[in-house]
Enzyme design. Structure first.
Site, short mmCIF file in Angstrom:
data_model
loop_
_atom_site.label_atom_id
_atom_site.label_comp_id
_atom_site.label_asym_id
_atom_site.label_seq_id
_atom_site.Cartn_x
_atom_site.Cartn_y
_atom_site.Cartn_z
N CYS A 1 53.11 28.04 47.47
CA CYS A 1 51.84 28.57 47.95
C CYS A 1 52.10 29.29 49.26
O CYS A 1 52.94 28.86 50.05
CB CYS A 1 50.86 27.42 48.20
SG CYS A 1 50.46 26.49 46.72
N VAL B 1 47.45 33.68 38.12
CA VAL B 1 46.19 32.96 37.91
C VAL B 1 45.56 32.63 39.26
O VAL B 1 44.34 32.67 39.42
CB VAL B 1 46.43 31.68 37.07
CG1 VAL B 1 45.21 30.76 37.10
CG2 VAL B 1 46.80 32.05 35.64
N ASN C 1 59.78 26.64 39.90
CA ASN C 1 58.54 27.36 39.82
C ASN C 1 58.90 28.82 39.51
O ASN C 1 60.07 29.17 39.47
CB ASN C 1 57.75 27.26 41.12
CG ASN C 1 56.25 27.28 40.85
OD1 ASN C 1 55.79 28.04 39.99
ND2 ASN C 1 55.50 26.45 41.55
N ASN D 1 53.28 21.49 44.95
CA ASN D 1 53.58 22.89 44.61
C ASN D 1 53.83 23.63 45.91
O ASN D 1 52.89 23.96 46.63
CB ASN D 1 52.39 23.49 43.85
CG ASN D 1 52.59 24.96 43.55
OD1 ASN D 1 53.57 25.56 43.96
ND2 ASN D 1 51.64 25.54 42.84
C1 LIG Z 1 49.88 30.48 33.62
C2 LIG Z 1 50.72 29.63 34.52
C3 LIG Z 1 50.14 28.87 35.52
C4 LIG Z 1 50.90 28.09 36.36
N1 LIG Z 1 50.30 27.33 37.32
C5 LIG Z 1 51.05 26.53 38.13
C6 LIG Z 1 50.45 25.68 39.07
O1 LIG Z 1 49.24 25.60 39.20
N2 LIG Z 1 51.26 24.93 39.86
C7 LIG Z 1 52.61 24.93 39.74
O2 LIG Z 1 53.29 24.21 40.46
N3 LIG Z 1 53.21 25.71 38.83
C8 LIG Z 1 52.47 26.51 38.02
N4 LIG Z 1 53.09 27.29 37.07
C9 LIG Z 1 54.55 27.23 36.94
C10 LIG Z 1 54.97 26.28 35.83
O3 LIG Z 1 54.58 24.95 36.13
C11 LIG Z 1 56.50 26.30 35.63
O4 LIG Z 1 57.13 25.90 36.82
C12 LIG Z 1 57.01 27.67 35.26
O5 LIG Z 1 56.09 28.34 34.45
C13 LIG Z 1 58.36 27.63 34.54
O6 LIG Z 1 58.29 26.93 33.32
P1 LIG Z 1 58.04 27.64 31.89
O7 LIG Z 1 59.01 28.75 31.78
O8 LIG Z 1 58.24 26.55 30.88
O9 LIG Z 1 56.65 28.14 31.91
C14 LIG Z 1 52.31 28.07 36.21
C15 LIG Z 1 52.91 28.83 35.21
C16 LIG Z 1 52.14 29.59 34.35
C17 LIG Z 1 52.83 30.40 33.29
#
Ligand SMILES: Cc1cc2nc3c(=O)[nH]c(=O)nc-3n(C[C@H](O)[C@H](O)[C@H](O)COP(=O)(O)O)c2cc1C
Ligand SMILES: Cc1cc2nc3c(=O)[nH]c(=O)nc-3n(C[C@H](O)[C@H](O)[C@H](O)COP(=O)(O)OP(=O)(O)OC[C@H]3O[C@@H](n4cnc5c(N)ncnc54)[C@H](O)[C@@H]3O)c2cc1C
Ligand SMILES: Cc1cc2nc3c(=O)[nH]c(=O)nc-3n(C[C@H](O)[C@H](O)[C@H](O)COP(=O)(O)OP(=O)(O)OC[C@H]3O[C@@H](n4cnc5c(N)ncnc54)[C@H](O)[C@@H]3O)c2cc1C
Ligand SMILES: Cc1cc2nc3c(=O)[nH]c(=O)nc-3n(C[C@H](O)[C@H](O)[C@H](O)COP(=O)(O)O)c2cc1C
Ligand code: FES
Ligand code: FES
Lengths: 285, 324, 324, 285
Positions: free
Chosen positions: B131, B72, B195, B128
């Site tokens: 990055c 994204v 993450n 986060n």
């Molecule tokens: C579409 C999407 C966008 C994400 N955007 C961010 C973000 O902006 N900042 C961040 O720290 N993690 C972001 N993540 C990571 C999630 O916060 C999380 O750490 C990761 O997806 C693992 O958890 P899950 O398996 O439940 O999705 C994003 C994940 C997804 C799938």
């Protein structure tokens, strides 16, 4: 909230084949109630222990009041998710979320509308045609596909539309060519006031070009790959010009799927236009 | 009797341990159509950046077996618009808001922390760290303990003492404990993990990467074993540090798995895309599981899988870095 | 016309690119009940150690979503028994045998290479670098470019020049390209990736780790996106180095994905547990896919997803380390 | 190779409930042909896009010559895989690999055998009983479970066995207690020459202890967690003493699942005994 979507585990009432397509009718009262033409639903695929995580999006083709409310989806088999759906039988259950998205805006006053649909995109047009006709509009259809078996809804279009023009790329039904080849003629003949279109991005771009040439409004329903359908994942964005003239990457699932055609920067789909809000090369991004 | 589900991120109490994962709950408004945001342990925002960001081109997502790749690219309106339009809405609804921040330089993270300092309605700041560091050839901060610690220290310094600072770690490092330790030494009050590790898929029909960006972050149940392992290792090394566990949580059982590994809170990300009611459901399921197992308090389950093994031969635990 | 499926590990020609993954094809005899081992591109042995090894206690495996955790612990009879009882059988059957070796010290790897040197019927030596380095507090070699390079250099030196040496890498490092480069600089003729990243699962009923060993290696389709990414990154950085891709290959499409990313051969591991005919099936499917796409030679598909994007906007590739 | 296993995609002929268990009869000629008592099969679960990678192992309860050969499996629902199996209906297909494992060795001369089964373990015993009786052996059954509904095959045992002794932990059927409580009496009464047992490790340990006390041979079928069932993954190992007196970690799926009871180091299951070949602490490992 009145219009807000719900999750429903509905029973499949009927399954049928329509040429190259499958149609599923599912009991889903909360969704049928709130339906307006252009809405879509997302469905969970693969069953309880599926390896497929994302819901699949489908236009609501039709709703009926039976059993408190049913919705009908029409789809072609594309990958594993739609293959699974095609194997469903009556009495199986299906998990749906909907209705989702911004529906087609309807004209305030009676006018003449051309409805253009490519392949399964046509599925979105019949409920729309119905709503338009209820407002006294004249409806003309243009339906296309690569081949005859993939033209969806020709019969129904013929019944409902003032005129119906069909195109196939192989010439197996109607005119040989694409919907955009015949659209100028249809618009001119019908003296159309507006165009509605549903289909692949490339076709929507062409339809929009034609409508813009005729200087009539065009509403397009885009089909961008979606992971959530409810506006939280930001994967379904398209570059759209806002009322303020600024291009933003907006979500097809919530701000769309229906947009004013001339606002969508079709040439830039799949990119971040350099002048979009927050585009790289801007001050911080 | 139901278990006491309160949990703490440093000194900040949350009524329950189920959070949204950053970037997966939109602005909060979208989920509010399905359930109240104030019933979440906390709402974690997508990562907020200084300036508006348009993100990456589409396609931004690809499905993989039990996983999801996304690129994204931190699309968002920038911190000013966030403070104007998003945070007040969350505050009005009574949501506890953890603001995630993302930047390309230490300076940018610090500027974000300064901008947030003193703003009402911020429960915690999550950094986060996944990055790219523009000053280090795009190497992500989370892959380099020293760079991560520098970000943490300067965000910690710029953030009021009563607001906990959470460092969010990636699994794709050789030694997640080393990065965790560096962040805690740098002043992190809590850690969030994991993450998304970097993954890729190629469309064998177009014969090109499925994502426009090429690579993307892998999330969903596919990565849960990596998440459990990271939480386990970090909790073993730093038992006093609160951990928000995430990665593939879809059910209360998954949440309990992370809790037993050492997480005192759990975030739900990708599962929200499939089930918009996932957070309240996971909470309810977790509550039932705790009850079935006779726990009075969630806190008693945190890290429980680390307890020295009993006499049963099948549960002897003999941990090494490698499995082979 | 069917595509030419021959592939090369350095100068050694293999009739086709589908191999077994180390540790997943037993001694070869077990698979031979289902299909001929000489029809494999090559048979890769489990990692052979100097002494016999009893491996880890059970439970040694746990299923995870689209994945499998294992902690077998290199159970095996030791190199002497291998040379006496296993290799001759493979040679008799006409199998091309890649011998995987595992050790706890550089000395041990070197001793293994010496013992194998000059033995007939060895097509290549694969170094399993995911073993804990007992001289570095158990840190696995694959996580440390310098340690990995040292092993590679000394195995290379001890191995006859006509036998290629393959270094097998792990994905759970901050920079897989750096480790790959170190191995190639150390003398590796080819690279294999990925070995299993370390994962864990906890049984929420016993509230203990599911594996007796605690952590285990994660394999299967869940990790395929990590494998594709590693192959892609390494092929981009070192386009001339042959790569054996593996991680979650279950179908010809999966194999093609790795080939397009840059692998000139593909190994099948966990899929063998589900389908003992997986190797010939994957080969047949790969062949069909290549044919459908008009390839005359497998070699033309290797790394093809890297080609500069055409005019289509949707396939523009803009790769960075991080996806966010 | 004559006895080698095959993979078969078989049609489910019938499904039925037997107390707490489900029984599936599947057309699988190649497997039925080669069957000997004690063999097992592994089945793929969850369908095409399943997130479950490993096959599930089940004893072959019975084979019949119908349709070229059918096999029957009997199972209890334990987790997601068995839940999926329990949902299968007639005409669905099931992917099986088998027959697998080392079957029960049969005595050369007629003798008296006690067959001990705990819960679904009993499913392995009836084909064995049949084979033993065909060789002129006397068969006595001891079947146990926590409760009456989980005792499998009591009726059939009563029909086939010289005697049948049932135990339940809650006393809801037969004697209150475990199979090992009644086994010494059964062996003594029948003057048994051999024992066969199938069930959880703990029960096999107990049965072996009893048999050793009586100084009669005992064959046990162990149930160790399996990922492949064909001998390639090394996840199913148990510590077993070889003919040479050396303990090795051997595969339950290929060297077993049937072992001589006194050769299995039950106390050390779930560990690597310090004196096992290649145990840590040895010179190199
Ligand atoms: C579409 C999407 C966008 C994400 N955007 C961010 C973000 O902006 N900042 C961040 O720290 N993690 C972001 N993540 C990571 C999630 O916060 C999380 O750490 C990761 O997806 C693992 O958890 P899950 O398996 O439940 O999705 C994003 C994940 C997804 C799938
Ligand atoms: C608003 C909307 C309405 C739609 N309405 C219809 C309809 O009425 N009839 C119909 O046949 N199809 C419709 N589609 C397309 C339909 O969603 C895809 O065909 C379907 O998701 C493919 O799933 P699959 O598992 O078979 O394919 P796969 O290619 O295996 O799917 C893999 C992933 O890509 C996504 N994906 C693939 N193709 C599309 C696509 N074209 N659009 C969105 N996501 C995609 C899937 O959701 C899934 O996450 C619609 C799409 C959108 C966005
Ligand atoms: C040789 C052999 C014969 C068997 N025969 C029968 C039988 O006739 N009837 C019957 O009901 N059960 C039998 N079992 C046990 C049966 O294999 C498990 O109940 C089943 O695998 C559980 O799968 P699940 O998905 O429902 O459970 P889950 O617990 O979700 O399974 C998760 C994983 O653990 C493995 N697993 C879990 N329990 C066992 C177990 N007890 N043994 C082996 N693997 C396990 C599964 O294969 C899977 O990989 C047998 C096991 C073996 C090894
Ligand atoms: C049970 C099991 C045992 C393995 N043993 C070894 C081994 O001895 N040496 C090695 O280099 N890799 C070993 N591996 C890793 C595989 O060779 C392969 O790298 C990994 O499993 C990814 O491929 P897959 O997803 O196709 O299984 C093992 C994997 C499994 C599942
Ligand atoms: S599909 Fe998730 S935001 Fe549109
Ligand atoms: S189950 Fe794989 S070796 Fe026995």
């Amino acid at each position: 909230m009145a219009g807000s979507p719900v999750q429903v585990t509905g029973t499949v009432l009927t399954t049928r084949r329509v040429d190259a397509y499958h149609a599923l009718t599912v009991v889903a009262p909360g969704i049928a109630d709130r339906f307006r033409p252009g809405h879509f639903v997302t469905v969970a695929v693969g069953g309880r222990d599926s390896s497929m995580l994302t819901r699949r999006a489908f236009t609501i083709h039709d709703v009926k009041p039976d059993y408190g409310g049913t919705v009908e989806l029409v789809f072609g088999v594309r990958g594993a998710g739609t293959a699974w759906l095609a194997d469903l039988r009556a009495r199986d259950t299906l998990d749906l979320v909907g209705p989702l998205g911004r529906p087609f805006p309807l004209p305030r006053d009676p006018c003449t509308c051309v409805l253009v649909g490519d392949e399964h995109g046509a599925a979105a047009l019949f409920a729309l045609a119905d709503a338009l006709q209820q407002r006294g509009c004249r409806v003309d259809f243009v339906l296309g596909a690569p081949s005859a078996d993939r033209v969806f809804g020709a019969l129904r279009a013929r019944r409902m539309g003032e005129t119906t023009t069909l195109t196939t790329e192989d010439g197996s039904l109607g005119m040989r060519g694409r919907v955009t080849d015949v659209l100028p003629g249809v618009i001119a003949d019908a003296r159309a006031d507006a165009v509605y279109a549903c289909g692949p991005m490339e076709m929507l771009r062409g339809v929009t070009t034609v409508a813009v040439e005729f200087d009539i409004p065009v509403q397009v329903a885009v089909e961008e790959s979606m992971a959530c359908g409810i506006g939280v994942c930001m994967t379904c964005v398209v570059p759209v010009i806002g009322d303020d003239g600024v291009t933003r990457m907006v979500r097809a699932c919530t701000e769309g799927p229906v947009f004013r055609g001339e606002r969508v920067r079709f040439d830039d789909v799949g990119t971040i236009p350099f002048d979009a809000l927050g585009a790289p090369g801007g001050r911080h991004a | 009797m139901t278990a006491d589900l309160r949990t703490y991120l440093a000194h900040v109490e949350l009524p329950n341990p189920v959070l949204t994962a950053s970037g997966c709950g939109g602005t909060g408004r979208e989920l509010a159509q399905f359930s109240d945001v104030h019933r979440l342990g906390a709402f974690v925002t997508r990562s907020i950046t200084m300036a508006p960001r348009a993100g990456r081109p589409t396609p931004r997502m690809a499905e993989t077996p039990s996983g999801l790749l996304n690129a994204v690219g931190l699309q968002g309106p920038g911190v000013e618009a966030f403070l104007e339009r998003e945070l007040p809405w969350l505050a009005e609804r009574g949501a506890r808001t953890v603001v995630s921040i993302g930047g390309g330089t230490v300076t940018e993270y610090t500027a974000l922390a300064r901008r947030l300092a003193g703003v009402d309605g911020i429960t915690a700041v999550e950094i986060n760290l996944s990055c790219p560091n523009v000053e280090d050839r795009g190497r992500v901060f989370a892959r380099d303990g020293a760079a991560a610690a520098e970000v943490v220290a300067s965000v910690r310094a710029a953030t009021p003492y009563e607001v906990p600072v959470i460092a969010k770690l990636s699994p794709d490092v050789a030694d997640v404990v080393a990065v965790a330790r560096a962040c805690v030494d740098g002043g992190a009050d809590a850690l969030a993990m994991i993450n998304t590790p970097v993954g890729m898929s190629i469309d064998v029909d177009t014969m090109r990467p499925s994502l426009a960006a090429g690579t993307g972050g892998l999330s969903g149940p596919a990565v849960r074993p990596l998440a459990v392992r990271c939480v386990w290792q970090v909790h073993a090394a730093l038992p006093g540090v609160p951990i928000i566990g995430m990665g593939g949580v879809t059910t209360g059982r998954d949440a309990l798995e992370l809790v037993l590994a050492g997480a005192c809170a759990v975030a739900v990300g990708t599962a929200l895309f499939h089930d918009p009611y996932a957070c309240p459901r996971v909470l309810r399921e977790l509550e039932e599981l705790l009850q079935e197992r006779g726990f009075d308090r969630l806190a008693d389950a945190v890290g429980l899988a680390h307890r020295p093994a009993g006499a049963q031969p099948r549960t002897r635990t003999d941990l090494e870095e490698s499995s082979l």
